[in-house]
Design an enzyme around this catalytic site. Structure first.
Site, PDB file in Angstrom:
ATOM      1  N   HIS A 158       0.837  -1.219   0.000  1.00 22.09           N
ATOM      2  CA  HIS A 158       0.000   0.000   0.000  1.00 22.09           C
ATOM      3  C   HIS A 158       0.862   1.256   0.000  1.00 22.09           C
ATOM      4  O   HIS A 158       0.423   2.310   0.481  1.00 22.09           O
ATOM      5  CB  HIS A 158      -0.956   0.028   1.203  1.00 22.09           C
ATOM      6  CG  HIS A 158      -1.684  -1.256   1.432  1.00 22.09           C
ATOM      7  ND1 HIS A 158      -2.876  -1.565   0.822  1.00 22.09           N
ATOM      8  CD2 HIS A 158      -1.361  -2.340   2.188  1.00 22.09           C
ATOM      9  CE1 HIS A 158      -3.282  -2.763   1.199  1.00 22.09           C
ATOM     10  NE2 HIS A 158      -2.369  -3.270   2.021  1.00 22.09           N
ATOM     11  N   SER A 279      15.509  21.185 -16.044  1.00 20.15           N
ATOM     12  CA  SER A 279      14.305  21.951 -16.337  1.00 20.15           C
ATOM     13  C   SER A 279      14.710  23.211 -17.081  1.00 20.15           C
ATOM     14  O   SER A 279      15.747  23.802 -16.796  1.00 20.15           O
ATOM     15  CB  SER A 279      13.605  22.314 -15.028  1.00 20.15           C
ATOM     16  OG  SER A 279      12.763  23.438 -15.222  1.00 20.15           O
ATOM     17  N   LYS A 285      16.464  21.665 -10.831  1.00 18.47           N
ATOM     18  CA  LYS A 285      15.816  20.384 -11.122  1.00 18.47           C
ATOM     19  C   LYS A 285      16.730  19.359 -11.787  1.00 18.47           C
ATOM     20  O   LYS A 285      17.578  19.684 -12.602  1.00 18.47           O
ATOM     21  CB  LYS A 285      14.598  20.602 -12.037  1.00 18.47           C
ATOM     22  CG  LYS A 285      13.427  21.285 -11.391  1.00 18.47           C
ATOM     23  CD  LYS A 285      12.803  20.478 -10.262  1.00 18.47           C
ATOM     24  CE  LYS A 285      12.113  19.223 -10.764  1.00 18.47           C
ATOM     25  NZ  LYS A 285      10.763  19.464 -11.259  1.00 18.47           N
ATOM     26  N   GLU A 292      10.215   8.079 -16.473  1.00 20.62           N
ATOM     27  CA  GLU A 292       8.835   8.496 -16.784  1.00 20.62           C
ATOM     28  C   GLU A 292       8.412   8.015 -18.159  1.00 20.62           C
ATOM     29  O   GLU A 292       7.265   7.601 -18.372  1.00 20.62           O
ATOM     30  CB  GLU A 292       8.722  10.018 -16.696  1.00 20.62           C
ATOM     31  CG  GLU A 292       8.843  10.524 -15.276  1.00 20.62           C
ATOM     32  CD  GLU A 292       8.975  12.030 -15.226  1.00 20.62           C
ATOM     33  OE1 GLU A 292       7.992  12.687 -14.894  1.00 20.62           O
ATOM     34  OE2 GLU A 292      10.059  12.553 -15.538  1.00 20.62           O
TER      35      GLU A 292
END
Ligand code: ARG
Length: 455
Positions: A158, A279, A285, A292
């Site tokens: 979970h 970024s 970043k 992804e």
């Protein structure tokens, strides 16, 4: 009569419309099967000569022209014509322009058995290539698992901390999922490895063809048993697309974990600069784009599978032009998985595991609660009672009555020996059963994993 329609011009008076051509042509995407198409034609003309439908001279002329066409397509000098509907018509036209005997090469053959055979040949090598890349990723996971030693991290259910496990155990969990992908690809490859050549348009031939000979020539393990099935069957494409989709799902789940682990909140991994992006606006970043995309690409893989199944579901026997829609999803799936596997492999290979951060998260005494209950069970207490005793200590600790180790040490059923189980790094060593998460159990698992890889 336009240039167009050379192949089937006999019964037609006018040429095809531009719209027909634009919709009908598959050359833009099926030209990547040119080597398979030429290999299939070599086998076919060799067989035609063997059964007396071509002279040896005609065969040799065609084989030489096929070599020439193959070289020209490979080096980009082959001139495709507007009349080339697909790679099959292009190769035949090219051969016939070089060798007049080329007019005989389509004897006893249809593009229906030809395209099925070409696609099977193409799929056979594509699957082998993807299989190798999956094994490479498995070996990377294995190397990382071996390097991880006794490092451990929280295991989750979970997405809540559950019980600590060895880092090697976690990495190999993904390795075993990939092992099933390898097995699925191998299994699908069995049904890919069947020749359709000799089925003709749908019904076989009145000429004395030898389908077994062409199958052997092309290295196929089997030859079709039913000509109608041979030209209508695209199960092998669907099966490979499914195997790639499930592989894509596994890759996606690995990607998702890397994304989580690379976050400041987890801090379990430091991604290598070469496998991260920045970024355009936020200078601080460092983004896990590869992970992804590994996650995102699973969507298109599933789309390719469902698209093909939808295309096939209403088709009567045998070949229908709808089936030309089999190639783009397959090519796309193979290209997608190839790129993703290579990038993810590099990303994992170059990732630094922050084992200190993992251990810090895995050292909460609460994570050892199950070990306490099992310690009581070992002393004879029924598990339900043990669960209740430990649960009560957890509740009291959370209510601020003392730290869990203090409460455990003071409890009449528990005491100092039990409290020692709550020390950082102890819990992970406790689950030593087969396939369990302790570093000691993982040693045997690594051996089994290696055997599976070599098997
Ligand atoms: N280009 C077609 C395909 O990819 C093969 C040609 C079969 N066409 C035909 N009209 N029989 O499926």
């Amino acid at each position: 009569m336009t240039e167009r329609g050379q192949l089937w011009h006999g019964r037609f008076e006018g040429g095809p419309s531009e719209a027909l051509q634009a919709l009908n042509d598959s050359l833009p995407f099926d030209r990547r099967m040119f080597r398979e198409d030429i290999a299939g034609s070599r086998a076919h003309v060799t067989m035609l000569a063997a059964v007396g439908l071509l002279t040896d001279l005609e065969r040799d002329e065609i084989l030489a022209a096929l070599d020439q066409v193959e070289t020209a397509i490979a080096d980009g000098s082959f001139e495709f014509a507007v009349s080339d509907e697909d790679i099959h018509t292009a190769v035949e036209r090219g051969v016939t322009e070089i060798a007049p005997a080329g007019a005989k090469m389509h004897t006893g053959r249809s593009r229906n058995d030809q395209v099925a055979t070409d696609l099977r040949l193409w799929t056979r090598s594509a699957v082998a290539e993807i299989r190798d890349l999956v094994v490479r990723l498995q070996r990377t996971l294995l190397a990382k698992a071996e390097a991880a030693g006794d490092a451990y991290l929280p295991g989750y259910t979970h997405l809540q901390q559950a019980q600590p496990v060895a880092l090697a155990h976690h990495l190999l969990a993904h390795g075993w999922a990939l092992q099933r992908d390898v097995e699925r690809l191998d299994d699908a490859a069995v049904r890919v490895d069947v020749s359709a050549l000799g089925a003709g348009a749908l019904a076989g031939s009145s000429l004395p063809l030898d389908p077994e000979m062409t199958a052997a020539e092309l290295g196929f393990a089997k030859v079709f048993d039913n000509s109608l099935d041979a030209v209508s069957d695209r199960d092998f494409v669907a099966e490979v697309l499914f195997a790639l989709s499930l592989l894509g799902v596994h890759i996606s789940r690995m990607g998702e974990e890397l994304i989580l682990w690379a976050s400041t909140e987890f801090g379990f991994v430091e991604l290598d600069d070469a496998f991260s992006t920045g970024s355009s606006m936020m200078p601080q970043k460092k983004n896990p784009d590869i992970a992804e995309l590994a996650r995102g690409k699973a969507g298109r893989l599933i789309g390719n599978l469902t698209g093909l199944l939808a295309t096939m579901k209403g088709l009567p026997l045998t070949y229908n032009k709808d089936m030309q829609e089999d190639k783009e999803p397959l090519f796309d799936a193979i290209d997608t998985v190839r790129l993703t596997l290579i990038a993810l492999d590099g990303m994992i290979e170059s990732t630094t595991f922050r084992t200190d951060a993992m251990a810090a998260q895995a050292s909460s005494p609460y994570a050892a609660a199950t070990d306490l209950a099992e310690w009581l069970v070992a002393g004879g207490m029924p598990f339900r009672s043990a669960h209740a005793v430990v649960g009560e200590q957890v509740r009291n600790a959370l209510a601020g009555e003392g730290s869990l180790p203090e409460l455990v040490a003071a409890h009449p059923d528990l005491g100092a020996e039990a409290a020692a189980l709550l020390e950082p790094g102890v819990s992970v060593t406790r689950r030593t059963t087969r396939g369990g998460g302790s570093p000691a159990a993982v040693v045997a698992q690594i051996e089994r994993f290696k055997a599976a890889l070599d098997g």
